[in-house]
Design an enzyme around this catalytic site. Structure first.
Site, mmCIF file in Angstrom:
data_model
loop_
_atom_site.group_PDB
_atom_site.id
_atom_site.type_symbol
_atom_site.label_atom_id
_atom_site.label_comp_id
_atom_site.label_asym_id
_atom_site.label_seq_id
_atom_site.Cartn_x
_atom_site.Cartn_y
_atom_site.Cartn_z
ATOM 1 N N HIS A 1 77.918 -37.370 19.485
ATOM 2 C CA HIS A 1 78.752 -37.285 20.680
ATOM 3 C C HIS A 1 77.974 -36.724 21.882
ATOM 4 C CE1 HIS A 1 82.254 -36.687 23.203
ATOM 5 N NE2 HIS A 1 82.079 -35.372 23.218
ATOM 6 N N LYS B 1 92.924 -30.025 22.165
ATOM 7 C CA LYS B 1 92.907 -31.491 22.075
ATOM 8 C C LYS B 1 92.587 -31.879 20.645
ATOM 9 C CE LYS B 1 91.701 -33.251 26.629
ATOM 10 N NZ LYS B 1 90.733 -34.121 27.351
ATOM 11 N N ASN C 1 85.364 -33.708 31.323
ATOM 12 C CA ASN C 1 84.911 -34.981 30.766
ATOM 13 C C ASN C 1 83.755 -35.598 31.542
ATOM 14 O OD1 ASN C 1 86.606 -35.472 28.446
ATOM 15 N ND2 ASN C 1 88.307 -35.500 29.891
ATOM 16 N N ARG D 1 91.561 -30.207 34.232
ATOM 17 C CA ARG D 1 90.958 -30.283 32.899
ATOM 18 C C ARG D 1 90.117 -31.533 32.707
ATOM 19 N NH1 ARG D 1 93.486 -28.821 26.965
ATOM 20 N NH2 ARG D 1 91.618 -29.415 25.830
ATOM 21 N N LYS E 1 85.614 -22.975 29.481
ATOM 22 C CA LYS E 1 86.629 -23.877 28.931
ATOM 23 C C LYS E 1 87.999 -23.211 28.909
ATOM 24 C CE LYS E 1 87.894 -27.487 26.005
ATOM 25 N NZ LYS E 1 87.425 -28.570 25.156
ATOM 26 N N HIS F 1 81.729 -38.285 29.928
ATOM 27 C CA HIS F 1 82.397 -38.713 28.700
ATOM 28 C C HIS F 1 82.920 -40.139 28.768
ATOM 29 C CE1 HIS F 1 81.991 -34.533 27.693
ATOM 30 N NE2 HIS F 1 82.653 -34.650 26.568
ATOM 31 N N GLU G 1 95.946 -31.582 30.918
ATOM 32 C CA GLU G 1 95.065 -32.469 31.669
ATOM 33 C C GLU G 1 95.790 -33.278 32.723
ATOM 34 O OE1 GLU G 1 91.714 -34.010 29.519
ATOM 35 O OE2 GLU G 1 91.739 -35.847 30.666
ATOM 36 N N HIS H 1 81.826 -42.278 25.956
ATOM 37 C CA HIS H 1 82.744 -42.897 24.995
ATOM 38 C C HIS H 1 82.441 -44.388 24.841
ATOM 39 C CE1 HIS H 1 86.180 -39.686 25.183
ATOM 40 N NE2 HIS H 1 85.088 -39.249 24.593
ATOM 41 N N ARG I 1 106.060 -31.960 11.347
ATOM 42 C CA ARG I 1 106.214 -31.804 12.814
ATOM 43 C C ARG I 1 105.567 -30.532 13.340
ATOM 44 N NH1 ARG I 1 111.730 -33.323 11.763
ATOM 45 N NH2 ARG I 1 111.878 -35.595 11.770
ATOM 46 N N GLU J 1 77.062 -30.328 26.056
ATOM 47 C CA GLU J 1 78.318 -29.800 26.617
ATOM 48 C C GLU J 1 78.082 -28.482 27.362
ATOM 49 O OE1 GLU J 1 81.058 -31.523 26.623
ATOM 50 O OE2 GLU J 1 80.981 -32.880 24.896
#
Lengths: 452, 452
Positions: A353, A231, A333, A329, A315, A336, A325, A340, A209, A273
């Site tokens: 990517h 993330k 993206n 935030r 960032k 993205h 987010e 994606h 955990r 990026e």
């Protein structure tokens, strides 16, 4: 500024040399509250906005506004500057009690104290891949253990590539951690690119955990983006990063020397990026890139170091304002969602990517222009800079409108069935995150980039 | 109480009808700070300790101390009491901005507003198993959708049993969620016992990096223990709950009517955790149990309701003080280290969790007695009450000392190689969480309960 309609007096105490953390929520319709605090003795108080709200602190020393770390004692950490001549640049990610530094510089893996100060416990698991391990694993183990005989280091070497960013590979990290009898006071170290960072971070979040972890990104992509902000996660066959956690590292250590071994295509992928930060929030940085793209592509060390620092600053600021987010935030993206779809539809690992994001940014820019939100000079400048960075400006020919739509339907930015997108709006350096756009224009963009 | 050595004045503002959240850290050696705040207009302020520190709030309305939710407006939710005569008992788990209610009562699944107020978004995924689904799934779907046509409910029915609490089963939840196109504003509902709650909670924590979830526990075990406090996770072949997250639900809804269908053996298993609360921190509750064990075993509704409430109050208090198990919370694991060894070594699902915990508690009590920390009357009372609850007081005969040791070595309570245990010490209702005990005594206990 506020009348004392409901005065309270509040006292807070903690044991000597301890700190006490509180969560404070203010809710008041016309909404202004004033707080005064005073110390019985030297101490410090730190107050950070975790959601909404603006904060203005005034003191006899003047007025500061925005996000605040106020202190009556000196809290800045000066030890880095003291201990080594090649002091790294430090960018702080400000997240209250989960704040952490990003160290940026050349030769940082030769400065063991930078890493060792962030190791918790006596056992460390380095997670890396079969490309990076032969290059840097020994160096990292040395940095972790030099002058530090109580620490034992295990490592797990995963296959390299986005297609391995999935549950079976993640389980290999857990297997190794459990077989090595790592306990809660262990530290995971991610050594590699974005895939390694995302998987190692999620493993650290979920193992027992949650255990501590450190990011040592070795690609531009990971250094300017994925290693910062917490993330973490893995892909599902139906979409990217659908399973994961928000989980912050203890520190990010960026040794720019690791870029010496980075393939050209990976370098360019990372620059996608970098370009993104300029487009969404930093026009001045974009202009700097336009002037310095040749230097970046030629791996000029000072140009790369500047681009990495400026990207991390952007960032860090966004993440500090909106860790989970809820809005801001999401602007990180840009490109993205389309990207994606390319990565998922075209098969993980076919395109890097950043290559997919580059094509995705062109599509987002195209859509912004069709909506009348930006003028065509921005469209041209984006096309031009991507070309100079040797990045694609169209999706792969195999992509169809249907492939885009089916992947975009499970995007994390869908809320109550509505897909929200990041689009440019206004002068260079401005964007919006919105579901309020004409669906037909999205269709037009998809059709203009796909043959079917 | 504090002199104004370093006075600051601070103003906080947020948009109308918005709330602003802040993280506040106070660090001052002799450590006393005073804050005053005043509102320009009616509003509320909430200040919770998230770590260390004591907090005293004084106002013209008197003085309250301890953990505080202060408000100049009425913030207590009264709607439950207003809307239904069969008002549930509400136990609050106080965790700052992640606080949530536990509703306890008969017929709660017939009160749709209780569930619906905690559903976020328009899509719900109910996670249950093939034993519970035929009994309660329709009822829960009805409670979620009645008078609420905008909500669509999907369900995933997993095989029943501890042995399915692993990664392959967890992936079925993700598969269903993704195929059903659930987005970030969805809600997961756990309907079942501890296995379902733990898996659904971890799935909710990791799906799209976190969606809302609701616990509807249907076993005594889940109602008095596992559904409360946010521990979620799955087992690894080498140990229990080694992969997971701390992730809090929106609410826990305990409809005591669901116990009508619970097998006797499951009922007894849950009572092991009820007995645990008495032993570690609530002697009065233990004495009540000694008087009422027969009523509990006979499923007397008011006895069961009382035992559930008192257990939840104990758990909520411990969790509020130590959410992430840095110390106090570990005491809830009395008997669990020995118990986990039984469950892992003997094969998941052979013994129920509470059965293994019961035998484990006997072993912990034995060890406490051998250490001279408790007197033998406690040993006898524990033996006696477990017998009356039809719970085992020795591990299975197949268990060996080596089996115990190998599983205990990967227990989450190991820190820097040292196994910490929860042991009783002092009068009934007192325990310690410590690694400071004679290793030989642990060996003696293991040997006295194992043939080899």
């Amino acid at each position: 500024m506020a009348s004392a309609a409901n005065p309270f007096s509040l006292s807070v105490s903690s044991k000597p040399n301890n700190s006490a953390d509180f969560f404070l929520r203010v809710q008041s319709p016309p909404n202004s509250v004033s707080l005064q605090y005073s110390f019985a003795s030297p101490g410090s108080i730190e107050l950070n906005s975790s959601r909404g709200g603006n904060l203005v602190l005034s003191s006899s020393r003047g007025v500061r506004s925005g996000r605040i770390r106020a202190s009556s004692a000196q809290v800045m950490d000066q030890s880095v500057a003291k201990t080594d001549a090649r002091a790294p640049t430090v960018v702080e990610v400000d997240l209250g009690n989960r704040s952490y530094p990003i160290y940026i510089g050349s030769g940082l893996l030769d400065q063991p104290h930078l890493l060792q100060r962030h190791v918790h416990g006596k056992r460390v698991l380095v997670v890396t891949n079969n490309t990076v391990a032969p290059l840097y694993l020994d160096k990292v183990v040395e940095a972790l253990t030099q002058g530090n005989p109580n620490v034992s280091v295990e490592s797990v070497i995963l296959p390299d590539g986005e297609k391995y960013k999935q549950m079976d590979t993640l389980m290999k990290i857990f297997d190794k951690a459990i077989e090595s009898r790592l306990d809660r006071r262990s530290t995971f170290v991610a050594l590699g690119g974005g895939v390694i960072g995302d998987m190692c971070g999620f493993a650290a979040a979920a193992f027992l955990r949650g255990v501590n972890f450190i990011q040592i990104p070795t690609t531009v992509m990971a250094q300017v983006d994925s290693s910062v902000g917490g993330k973490t996660g893995i892909n599902h066959r139906l979409g990217k990063n659908l399973i994961g956690a928000f989980y912050q590292p203890q520190c990010v250590l960026i040794d720019t020397d690791t870029l010496n071994t980075l393939p050209d295509r990976e370098l360019a992928s990372g620059l996608a990026e970098v370009i993104k930060y300029g487009l969404i929030r930093d026009a001045e940085f974009f202009e700097w890139q336009e002037k310095n793209m040749q230097a970046l592509m030629a791996r000029d060390p000072s140009a790369l170091a500047y681009a990495i620092r400026r990207s991390c600053e952007n960032k860090a600021e966004v993440v500090s304002l909106d860790e989970k987010e809820s809005g801001l935030r999401a602007t990180l993206n840009l490109g993205h969602t389309f990207g994606h779809a390319i990565e998922t539809g075209f098969g993980y690992g076919q395109w890097l990517h950043g290559e997919a994001v580059a094509a995705g940014m062109v599509m987002a820019v195209d859509m912004s222009y069709r909506l009348g939100w930006i003028d065509d000079s921005i469209v041209k400048r984006v096309d031009n800079i991507l070309q100079r960075a040797k990045l694609p400006s169209t999706p792969p020919e195999a992509m169809t409108v249907e492939m885009f739509k089916s992947v975009m339907a499970v995007d994390k930015k869908v809320a109550d069935g509505l897909l929200r997108l990041i689009l440019l709006k206004g002068p260079l350096g401005n964007c919006v995150f919105t579901g309020d756009y004409d669906r037909k224009i999205l269709d037009e963009t998809l059709h203009s980039f796909c043959k079917s």
